[in-house]
Each structure stands twice: as C-alpha cells, then as structure tokens.
Design a protein around this motif. Sequence first.
Motif, PDB file in Angstrom:
ATOM      1  N   LEU A 106     152.921  44.231  78.069  1.00  0.00           N
ATOM      2  CA  LEU A 106     153.314  42.887  77.686  1.00  0.00           C
ATOM      3  C   LEU A 106     152.134  42.198  77.016  1.00  0.00           C
ATOM      4  CD1 LEU A 106     155.451  40.584  77.949  1.00  0.00           C
ATOM      5  CD2 LEU A 106     154.486  40.099  80.209  1.00  0.00           C
ATOM      6  N   TYR A 107     152.414  41.526  75.913  1.00  0.00           N
ATOM      7  CA  TYR A 107     151.389  40.758  75.206  1.00  0.00           C
ATOM      8  C   TYR A 107     151.559  39.282  75.523  1.00  0.00           C
ATOM      9  CZ  TYR A 107     150.784  45.013  72.518  1.00  0.00           C
ATOM     10  OH  TYR A 107     150.543  46.310  72.162  1.00  0.00           O
ATOM     11  N   PHE A 108     150.440  38.566  75.499  1.00  0.00           N
ATOM     12  CA  PHE A 108     150.452  37.122  75.695  1.00  0.00           C
ATOM     13  C   PHE A 108     149.753  36.460  74.520  1.00  0.00           C
ATOM     14  CE2 PHE A 108     150.929  38.739  79.943  1.00  0.00           C
ATOM     15  CZ  PHE A 108     151.745  37.814  80.590  1.00  0.00           C
ATOM     16  N   VAL A 109     150.364  35.401  74.000  1.00  0.00           N
ATOM     17  CA  VAL A 109     149.730  34.533  73.017  1.00  0.00           C
ATOM     18  C   VAL A 109     149.439  33.238  73.765  1.00  0.00           C
ATOM     19  CG1 VAL A 109     149.991  33.252  70.862  1.00  0.00           C
ATOM     20  CG2 VAL A 109     150.948  35.567  71.063  1.00  0.00           C
ATOM     21  N   TYR A 110     148.177  33.014  74.066  1.00  0.00           N
ATOM     22  CA  TYR A 110     147.755  31.824  74.796  1.00  0.00           C
ATOM     23  C   TYR A 110     147.450  30.721  73.800  1.00  0.00           C
ATOM     24  CZ  TYR A 110     144.539  28.705  77.268  1.00  0.00           C
ATOM     25  OH  TYR A 110     143.898  27.593  77.782  1.00  0.00           O
ATOM     26  N   LEU A 111     148.197  29.624  73.885  1.00  0.00           N
ATOM     27  CA  LEU A 111     148.007  28.476  73.007  1.00  0.00           C
ATOM     28  C   LEU A 111     147.029  27.515  73.671  1.00  0.00           C
ATOM     29  CD1 LEU A 111     151.716  27.931  71.914  1.00  0.00           C
ATOM     30  CD2 LEU A 111     149.921  29.253  70.762  1.00  0.00           C
ATOM     31  N   GLU A 112     145.876  27.383  73.050  1.00  0.00           N
ATOM     32  CA  GLU A 112     144.772  26.621  73.637  1.00  0.00           C
ATOM     33  C   GLU A 112     144.518  25.346  72.834  1.00  0.00           C
ATOM     34  OE1 GLU A 112     140.594  28.090  75.295  1.00  0.00           O
ATOM     35  OE2 GLU A 112     140.721  28.251  73.117  1.00  0.00           O
ATOM     36  N   GLY A 113     144.347  24.236  73.556  1.00  0.00           N
ATOM     37  CA  GLY A 113     144.047  22.973  72.888  1.00  0.00           C
ATOM     38  C   GLY A 113     143.339  22.015  73.815  1.00  0.00           C
ATOM     39  N   SER A 114     142.756  21.001  73.222  1.00  0.00           N
ATOM     40  CA  SER A 114     142.027  20.000  74.007  1.00  0.00           C
ATOM     41  C   SER A 114     143.009  19.120  74.787  1.00  0.00           C
ATOM     42  CB  SER A 114     141.196  19.108  73.078  1.00  0.00           C
ATOM     43  OG  SER A 114     142.057  18.283  72.301  1.00  0.00           O
ATOM     44  N   LYS A 115     142.522  18.553  75.859  1.00  0.00           N
ATOM     45  CA  LYS A 115     143.337  17.655  76.672  1.00  0.00           C
ATOM     46  C   LYS A 115     143.826  16.481  75.821  1.00  0.00           C
ATOM     47  CE  LYS A 115     143.236  14.856  80.853  1.00  0.00           C
ATOM     48  NZ  LYS A 115     142.419  14.395  81.979  1.00  0.00           N
ATOM     49  N   GLU A 116     142.982  16.000  74.935  1.00  0.00           N
ATOM     50  CA  GLU A 116     143.350  14.867  74.091  1.00  0.00           C
ATOM     51  C   GLU A 116     144.523  15.225  73.169  1.00  0.00           C
ATOM     52  OE1 GLU A 116     139.598  14.553  75.863  1.00  0.00           O
ATOM     53  OE2 GLU A 116     140.131  16.065  74.375  1.00  0.00           O
ATOM     54  N   LEU A 117     144.463  16.389  72.536  1.00  0.00           N
ATOM     55  CA  LEU A 117     145.540  16.810  71.644  1.00  0.00           C
ATOM     56  C   LEU A 117     146.826  17.068  72.425  1.00  0.00           C
ATOM     57  CD1 LEU A 117     146.635  17.560  68.887  1.00  0.00           C
ATOM     58  CD2 LEU A 117     145.592  19.829  69.148  1.00  0.00           C
ATOM     59  N   LEU A 118     146.718  17.704  73.572  1.00  0.00           N
ATOM     60  CA  LEU A 118     147.891  17.969  74.398  1.00  0.00           C
ATOM     61  C   LEU A 118     148.554  16.662  74.848  1.00  0.00           C
ATOM     62  CD1 LEU A 118     146.272  20.816  76.499  1.00  0.00           C
ATOM     63  CD2 LEU A 118     148.238  21.104  74.965  1.00  0.00           C
ATOM     64  N   THR A 119     147.747  15.695  75.276  1.00  0.00           N
ATOM     65  CA  THR A 119     148.262  14.404  75.712  1.00  0.00           C
ATOM     66  C   THR A 119     148.981  13.701  74.559  1.00  0.00           C
ATOM     67  OG1 THR A 119     146.491  14.183  77.345  1.00  0.00           O
ATOM     68  CG2 THR A 119     147.618  12.156  76.697  1.00  0.00           C
ATOM     69  N   LYS A 120     148.380  13.743  73.383  1.00  0.00           N
ATOM     70  CA  LYS A 120     148.987  13.124  72.199  1.00  0.00           C
ATOM     71  C   LYS A 120     150.336  13.764  71.893  1.00  0.00           C
ATOM     72  CE  LYS A 120     147.988  12.387  67.268  1.00  0.00           C
ATOM     73  NZ  LYS A 120     148.966  13.235  66.587  1.00  0.00           N
ATOM     74  N   THR A 153     144.179  34.556  72.031  1.00  0.00           N
ATOM     75  CA  THR A 153     144.065  33.108  72.155  1.00  0.00           C
ATOM     76  C   THR A 153     144.125  32.499  70.777  1.00  0.00           C
ATOM     77  OG1 THR A 153     142.726  33.311  74.158  1.00  0.00           O
ATOM     78  CG2 THR A 153     142.599  31.220  72.971  1.00  0.00           C
ATOM     79  N   VAL A 154     144.983  31.500  70.620  1.00  0.00           N
ATOM     80  CA  VAL A 154     145.151  30.831  69.337  1.00  0.00           C
ATOM     81  C   VAL A 154     145.038  29.328  69.568  1.00  0.00           C
ATOM     82  CG1 VAL A 154     146.673  30.472  67.363  1.00  0.00           C
ATOM     83  CG2 VAL A 154     146.677  32.676  68.528  1.00  0.00           C
ATOM     84  N   GLY A 155     144.199  28.670  68.781  1.00  0.00           N
ATOM     85  CA  GLY A 155     144.057  27.222  68.865  1.00  0.00           C
ATOM     86  C   GLY A 155     145.292  26.528  68.320  1.00  0.00           C
TER      87      GLY A 155
END
Length: 175
Positions: A106-120, A153-155
Amino acid sequence: MQDRRKKPPAIIVMGVSGSGKSSVGQALATRLGLSYVEGDSLHPAANVEKMSKGIPLTDEDRMPWLDLIGERLHARTTRREGVVVTCSALKLSYRDRLRAAAGGHLYFVYLEGSKELLTKRMGERKGHFMPAALLESQLSTLEVPTGEPGVVTVGIDNTVHGIVDAAVEELAAIR
C-alpha cells in the motif's frame, strides 16, 4: 505509472483535516485511471455526530471506520484493481492496520501543510462535518509518516493539479 506487469496500486491519500485529501484523491484517481473511495463516507453516523459537535474521535471510534476502509482495500487488491482512498491515517498503528488489510502493498501520499494554511482552508470550506476546532486534536494525534515504506510527502501549498503532479512523480520514483 501503470506497468502491465505490476500490480495496480492501492494508494491512501492521507493527512489532517483541511489538507485537501478529497480534492487530491479524486484528481489522483482520475489521473491514474483508478477507482476512488471517499473515506469520510465510510464513517459510522456516531463518528460524524461526534466530530460535528467538536468532539475528537478516540482510537476505539476509529477502528470500525479503519476496518471498513481496510475491507474496501482488500476487495480491490484481491481483484487486482487499483484504488485511491482518502483517510486521515494519523497514526502508524492505523497505517499498519491498513497495510495489513491491503496485503502489505500500500502506498501513502501524505499531504503536509502548516497549521496556518490548514486553519485557513478549514475556515473556507462549506458543508463539511469537521469543524476547524478539531484541527488541533488531529495535529496532536498525527504521527508523521516520514521514513515509512511506501510513503511520499507532498506539500499542500500548491494547486490541486500541482499537488497531484508532485504525488505522481514521487510515487513513480518509489514503485
């Protein structure tokens, strides 16, 4: 990315709420010609109700949901069908449970972002049961999958198209 000699991929698009799992998952499935399963649609009603009230889920709450996702993965991989599934998959134990259900590949694509961007992003979306207030509990629960096998991991500070491009490139490199 698809080679006729290789088993079609089973991919989980993962990350905390607001990372864009659904948009990226749908676009990735379309790009790769795979079926798509929206993991949130498999949550039991009790989970949705809890989250709607701003109450974080426990491991006990998540296990039946993870098992349903695992059943979908198992069914597709057993039939040698590729699939993209969205699932927060916040802990290593959850990811290992999903890997076991998928037969280990199984492959995983982890979407990573800052708390500020996620909150927005969470503040801008309409009609989703997960309130922005639960972001902090998800970030606290998250065990970042960096270094685990089959994880890219992808931003998220890009367009959906740009995120999918990066995910396809990274997945091709590890397949």
